[in-house]
Motif scaffolding. Structure first.
Motif, PDB file in Angstrom:
ATOM      1  N   GLY A 297      -0.533  25.282 -32.571  1.00 36.24           N
ATOM      2  CA  GLY A 297      -1.265  24.147 -33.110  1.00 36.24           C
ATOM      3  C   GLY A 297      -0.992  22.935 -32.262  1.00 36.24           C
ATOM      4  N   THR A 298      -1.171  21.774 -32.879  1.00 40.48           N
ATOM      5  CA  THR A 298      -0.982  20.540 -32.145  1.00 40.48           C
ATOM      6  C   THR A 298       0.500  20.230 -31.959  1.00 40.48           C
ATOM      7  OG1 THR A 298      -1.206  19.448 -34.252  1.00 40.48           O
ATOM      8  CG2 THR A 298      -3.148  19.492 -32.833  1.00 40.48           C
ATOM      9  N   GLN A 299       1.338  20.788 -32.847  1.00 41.78           N
ATOM     10  CA  GLN A 299       2.749  20.425 -32.805  1.00 41.78           C
ATOM     11  C   GLN A 299       3.630  21.469 -32.146  1.00 41.78           C
ATOM     12  OE1 GLN A 299       3.245  19.899 -37.112  1.00 41.78           O
ATOM     13  NE2 GLN A 299       3.735  17.778 -36.642  1.00 41.78           N
ATOM     14  N   GLY A 300       3.226  22.723 -32.265  1.00 37.07           N
ATOM     15  CA  GLY A 300       4.109  23.752 -31.750  1.00 37.07           C
ATOM     16  C   GLY A 300       3.471  25.116 -31.802  1.00 37.07           C
TER      17      GLY A 300
ATOM     18  N   VAL B 126       3.900  29.179 -33.356  1.00 41.23           N
ATOM     19  CA  VAL B 126       4.531  29.922 -34.445  1.00 41.23           C
ATOM     20  C   VAL B 126       4.627  31.394 -34.043  1.00 41.23           C
ATOM     21  CG1 VAL B 126       4.374  30.567 -36.880  1.00 41.23           C
ATOM     22  CG2 VAL B 126       3.724  28.265 -36.162  1.00 41.23           C
TER      23      VAL B 126
ATOM     24  N   LYS C 144       8.761  28.472 -36.102  1.00 41.18           N
ATOM     25  CA  LYS C 144       7.928  27.478 -35.438  1.00 41.18           C
ATOM     26  C   LYS C 144       8.750  26.794 -34.365  1.00 41.18           C
ATOM     27  CE  LYS C 144       4.887  23.572 -36.146  1.00 41.18           C
ATOM     28  NZ  LYS C 144       3.909  23.044 -37.091  1.00 41.18           N
TER      29      LYS C 144
ATOM     30  N   PRO D 281       9.611  31.498 -44.231  1.00 45.40           N
ATOM     31  CA  PRO D 281       9.103  32.814 -44.614  1.00 45.40           C
ATOM     32  C   PRO D 281       7.823  33.116 -43.857  1.00 45.40           C
ATOM     33  CG  PRO D 281       9.530  31.435 -46.555  1.00 45.40           C
ATOM     34  CD  PRO D 281       9.640  30.551 -45.354  1.00 45.40           C
TER      35      PRO D 281
ATOM     36  N   ARG E 138       4.077  34.507 -43.595  1.00 47.34           N
ATOM     37  CA  ARG E 138       2.939  34.681 -44.492  1.00 47.34           C
ATOM     38  C   ARG E 138       2.566  36.161 -44.545  1.00 47.34           C
ATOM     39  NH1 ARG E 138      -2.406  34.555 -42.277  1.00 47.34           N
ATOM     40  NH2 ARG E 138      -1.638  33.298 -40.565  1.00 47.34           N
TER      41      ARG E 138
ATOM     42  N   PHE F 121      -3.227  28.787 -47.212  1.00 41.96           N
ATOM     43  CA  PHE F 121      -3.605  30.198 -47.142  1.00 41.96           C
ATOM     44  C   PHE F 121      -3.916  30.698 -48.550  1.00 41.96           C
ATOM     45  CE2 PHE F 121      -0.601  29.531 -43.625  1.00 41.96           C
ATOM     46  CZ  PHE F 121      -1.421  29.896 -42.568  1.00 41.96           C
TER      47      PHE F 121
ATOM     48  N   ASP G 210       3.207  24.421 -42.704  1.00 46.38           N
ATOM     49  CA  ASP G 210       3.302  23.121 -42.047  1.00 46.38           C
ATOM     50  C   ASP G 210       4.000  22.083 -42.913  1.00 46.38           C
ATOM     51  OD1 ASP G 210       2.721  22.495 -39.537  1.00 46.38           O
ATOM     52  OD2 ASP G 210       0.595  22.131 -39.810  1.00 46.38           O
TER      53      ASP G 210
HETATM   54  N1  LIG Z   1       4.916  30.985 -41.937  1.00 47.94           N
HETATM   55  C1  LIG Z   1       3.887  31.412 -41.205  1.00 47.94           C
HETATM   56  N2  LIG Z   1       3.574  32.713 -41.167  1.00 47.94           N
HETATM   57  C2  LIG Z   1       2.529  33.137 -40.409  1.00 47.94           C
HETATM   58  N3  LIG Z   1       1.729  32.339 -39.672  1.00 47.94           N
HETATM   59  C3  LIG Z   1       1.985  31.025 -39.681  1.00 47.94           C
HETATM   60  C4  LIG Z   1       3.069  30.490 -40.437  1.00 47.94           C
HETATM   61  N4  LIG Z   1       3.094  29.154 -40.247  1.00 47.94           N
HETATM   62  C5  LIG Z   1       2.080  28.869 -39.406  1.00 47.94           C
HETATM   63  N5  LIG Z   1       1.409  29.980 -39.051  1.00 47.94           N
HETATM   64  C6  LIG Z   1       0.267  30.070 -38.128  1.00 47.94           C
HETATM   65  O1  LIG Z   1       0.620  29.481 -36.901  1.00 47.94           O
HETATM   66  C7  LIG Z   1      -0.408  28.659 -36.383  1.00 47.94           C
HETATM   67  C8  LIG Z   1       0.073  27.266 -36.057  1.00 47.94           C
HETATM   68  O2  LIG Z   1       0.743  26.735 -37.171  1.00 47.94           O
HETATM   69  P1  LIG Z   1       0.849  25.217 -37.593  1.00 47.94           P
HETATM   70  O3  LIG Z   1       2.155  25.063 -38.245  1.00 47.94           O
HETATM   71  O4  LIG Z   1      -0.336  24.810 -38.378  1.00 47.94           O
HETATM   72  O5  LIG Z   1       0.847  24.456 -36.215  1.00 47.94           O
HETATM   73  P2  LIG Z   1       0.544  22.927 -35.963  1.00 47.94           P
HETATM   74  O6  LIG Z   1       1.204  22.126 -37.016  1.00 47.94           O
HETATM   75  O7  LIG Z   1       1.116  22.700 -34.622  1.00 47.94           O
HETATM   76  O8  LIG Z   1      -0.940  22.755 -36.025  1.00 47.94           O
HETATM   77  C9  LIG Z   1      -1.515  28.706 -37.401  1.00 47.94           C
HETATM   78  O9  LIG Z   1      -2.477  29.608 -36.918  1.00 47.94           O
HETATM   79  C10 LIG Z   1      -0.884  29.247 -38.635  1.00 47.94           C
HETATM   80  O10 LIG Z   1      -1.803  30.043 -39.322  1.00 47.94           O
END
Ligand SMILES: Nc1ncnc2c1ncn2[C@@H]1O[C@H](COP(=O)(O)OP(=O)(O)O)[C@@H](O)[C@H]1O
Ligand SMILES: [Mg+2]
Lengths: 245, 451
Positions: free
Chosen positions: B29-32, B34, B47, B106, B108, B160, B172
């Motif tokens: 994503g924009t921050q990191g 996963v 993350k 955890p 998803r 989700f 997030d």
């Molecule tokens: N706990 C998790 N389990 C599975 N997929 C995750 C989890 N957290 C984030 N993701 C997936 O990882 C990707 C980036 O996550 P996210 O935290 O939204 O990044 P950002 O904050 O940088 O936008 C997304 O596609 C999200 O669906």
């Protein structure tokens, strides 16, 4: 019982590649690297398009060498796109390419309502035709003025000044350096920039991403705040040193 | 995607006794980025932050440490478990030069899909499940706000859904902070941001969360944006300055009862016009409260507790159209027509409880809050469920989901026990005595329409 069969209203987001196919692109595998970079970026681009229900991402491409011509003329949904390889050979009719895009961004054929288009110009050299006339024709079109315009310079022979004029000369604002052409000196960095343009920038232009306080909410220039460039990820296969163009 | 952490490798982190195996990258994503990871046989998510994000957000590490210590408000959050920094031995395996860190949370489960799948119409999901997801969302934010925290970046991208049950998960969670205390970097996601935050007049907090929550609920319930009506159609290029006008400077709710400048267009915005009438007045009123008076007055926005109550009541009103089978949620009393096919809806059997009433329709449930005025609405542990007879779906029964037997009383005064897991037919019953309290069975006063 199913939720009623209604879909979120959406707008088209036109994404256009303008690819330099001049003879010099045949050297050091640049043409192959560009074909690969675009092909590899498509799944990620399709994923971003899926995640942005407010946007209908449509891709086109122009190739320019002795003349400019459509490589992909029909605005194509990214998940239906098949990238045919571009071939290098000829000179650099960049101005003509800009005119071709200018005509395509007129309304019609452009929709009345859309998201800001994204134009990505990729070149390794200098225009051999009237670039200034092409740029002028392009920037007369309102959709081109609104477009997010990016440029990728391949190797050291690219004309950075011309590419800078394409993306626009932006006054330096507090805390932000003005936008510059992206300089790709090898296949890895080219792939990263293409990926960034086709995912992060498409995301920013379609459904806005999270904002942080440093992103100016009222950008001085450009009507879409551009996302951070990708971090320089060290390539573990780069032991022998990247091929530098 | 260029992954920062090496897929397939085992890395050591400070403070972790065992090495962590990076199974695969899940997304960026924009921050990191996963990753799916494995720690001592358990699958988790990691993350990993981009250096630019760490540099910009000075409070990030402090917030994460505080969240990890505080633990999750409820189980619907993919809450940080531990902050990770690579050990000196593993540091060279991380493919960026700058120092960076990440956190474990955890993973998803695969049955959960991104909420934008629903918003874009690609997900097969029922109205009941959508309403349950909305309730889950209000409930999660209720728990978060009651803990004195705020979320700051409510959006479709961070939610989700499990379409079969309407369960939710919120990811997030790294912007969560004590309300009003921490000036984190995040402002929110345009389209969900409260006008005062978008205009730079306020920092995100619990009040702006309430605005963003209402936008997200509206989008889940209608598959449309609450501010996209005629005023959006008038915009040719929907860019940043245009969004700022539409969502910040002059925001008008498409169903504002007074200001009709931004009504939905019958063709472009059909989704809103089809779905909005499905929902009962009291639920619509909470959107009006938030998007009309609450638009410019953050303290007037509907609170999480109000959303919980009205969403739970909407589910209690659920009834099925005999003609088309579609779910309806209109208030009982006045004769109503099915929103989908227009057929008159029969007046249903209603279960009267000490604290509320529930329409007898298959899958409707009784919960502790129906019996106890002090119990907060909670849909996790049903005490009873309405079931259709396997041979004759018109015949409805009530299944005992409690641990002790019920006593079901017929109209002629006889009573019979209903053991846990058993169902009793509602047709003959006047009342049920359950350990949670009495359940009175109210029959329709007017005959059901001929079908
Ligand atoms: N706990 C998790 N389990 C599975 N997929 C995750 C989890 N957290 C984030 N993701 C997936 O990882 C990707 C980036 O996550 P996210 O935290 O939204 O990044 P950002 O904050 O940088 O936008 C997304 O596609 C999200 O669906
Ligand atoms: Mg996110």
């Amino acid at each position: 019982m199913p939720f009623p069969d209604v879909k979120l209203a959406n707008r088209p987001l036109h994404f256009l590649y303008l690819c330099d196919c001049s003879g010099s692109m045949a050297a050091s595998g640049k043409m192959q690297a560009l074909n690969q970079a675009i092909r590899q970026s498509l799944p990620g681009m399709a994923a971003v398009a899926r995640d942005n229900p407010e946007a209908r991402v449509l891709v086109r491409a122009v190739r320019f060498a002795d003349h400019a011509a459509w490589h992909i003329e029909t605005p194509t949904p990214v998940d239906q796109l098949e990238w045919r390889d571009l071939q290098a050979g000829g000179i650099t009719a960049m101005g003509e390419a800009l005119k071709l895009v200018a005509a395509a961004l007129q309304t019609p054929p452009m929709e009345v309502r859309a998201l800001p288009p994204v134009l990505v110009l990729i070149s390794d050299g200098q225009p051999t035709d009237d670039f200034a006339a092409g740029l002028e024709a392009l920037l007369r079109v309102p959709w081109a003025q609104k477009a997010v315009r990016l440029a990728i310079a391949l190797g050291h022979d690219a004309d950075l000044e011309v590419l800078q004029r394409f993306i626009g000369i932006e006054p330096a604002t507090a805390g932000r350096s003005p936008r510059r052409p992206l300089q790709a000196s090898n296949a890895t960095s080219l792939a990263q920039y293409i990926q960034w343009a086709s995912t992060a920038v498409v995301g920013a232009a379609s459904m806005p991403a999270s904002r942080v306080s440093e992103t100016p909410l009222e950008p001085a220039a450009g009507n879409i705040p551009l996302p951070d460039l990708p971090p320089t990820v060290l390539d573990p296969t780069d032991d022998v040193g990247p091929l530098v163009w | 995607m260029s992954w920062i952490l090496p897929e397939g490798a085992s890395l050591e982190f400070e403070g972790l006794a065992a090495p962590l195996r990076i199974i695969r990258g899940l997304g960026g994503g924009t921050q990191g980025q996963v990753y799916e990871v494995e720690l001592e046989g358990e699958r988790l998510a990691l993350k990993w932050y981009l250096p630019a994000c760490i540099a910009r957000d000075g409070g990030l590490e402090r917030r994460l440490v505080a969240s990890i210590r505080a633990t999750a408000p409820n189980e619907d959050f993919l809450w940080p478990i531990a902050l990770l920094r690579a050990s000196p031995a593993s540091r060279p395996l991380i493919r960026i030069r700058q120092e960076s860190f990440g956190y474990l949370m955890p993973l998803r489960p695969p049955a959960y899909v991104g909420a934008c799948e629903h918003a874009s119409g690609r997900l097969a999901i029922g109205l009941r499940q959508v309403l349950r997801a909305c309730f889950g969302l209000a409930d999660a934010f209720h728990a978060l706000h009651l803990a004195g925290l705020c979320y700051k970046d409510v959006s479709l991208g961070n939610l989700f859904l499990e379409p079969g049950s309407g369960s939710i998960l919120i990811c997030d969670n790294d912007n969560v902070a004590v309300d009003g205390a921490d000036h984190g970097a995040v402002l929110g996601t345009p389209g969900f941001m409260a006008p005062e935050v978008l205009l730079g007049q306020a920092r995100p907090g619990a009040d702006s969360d309430l605005f963003s929550l209402a936008v997200l609920l509206f989008r889940l319930l209608t598959r449309h944006d609450p501010l996209k009506g005629q005023m959006e159609l008038a915009i040719r290029c929907l860019d940043e300055p245009a969004r700022r006008r539409l969502c910040g400077e002059d925001p008008v709710f498409i169903f504002d009862p007074v200001d009709d400048r931004n009504r939905p267009d019958p063709i472009e915005h059909a989704a809103a016009l089809i779905t909005w009438p499905i929902y009962p007045r009291p639920l619509q009123a909470l959107f009006e409260q938030t998007f009309c008076r609450g638009m410019k007055q953050p303290s007037r926005r509907a609170l999480t507790g109000q959303w919980k109550q009205e969403l739970a009541r909407t589910l209690d009103r659920r009834t099925l159209c005999l003609a088309c089978g579609q779910e309806n949620f209109q208030a009982s009393g006045a004769p109503a027509l099915c929103w989908s096919c227009g057929a008159p809806l029969p007046e249903p059997i209603t279960l009267l409880l000490a604290h509320g009433s529930v329409v007898a329709a298959p899958d409707n449930e009784l919960h502790a809050h129906h019996f106890d005025a002090l119990a907060g609405e909670d849909l996790r542990r049903p005490l009873a469920r309405v079931v259709a007879h396997p041979q004759d779906p018109r015949r409805l029964g009530l299944r005992n989901l409690q641990a002790a037997a019920w006593s079901a009383e017929t109209h002629d005064g006889r009573s019979q026990p209903v053991q846990p897991g058993e169902s009793c037919s509602l047709a003959a019953l006047a009342r049920i005595q359950s350990p949670a309290g009495p359940i009175a069975v109210q029959r329709p006063t007017r005959p059901s329409p001929a079908t």
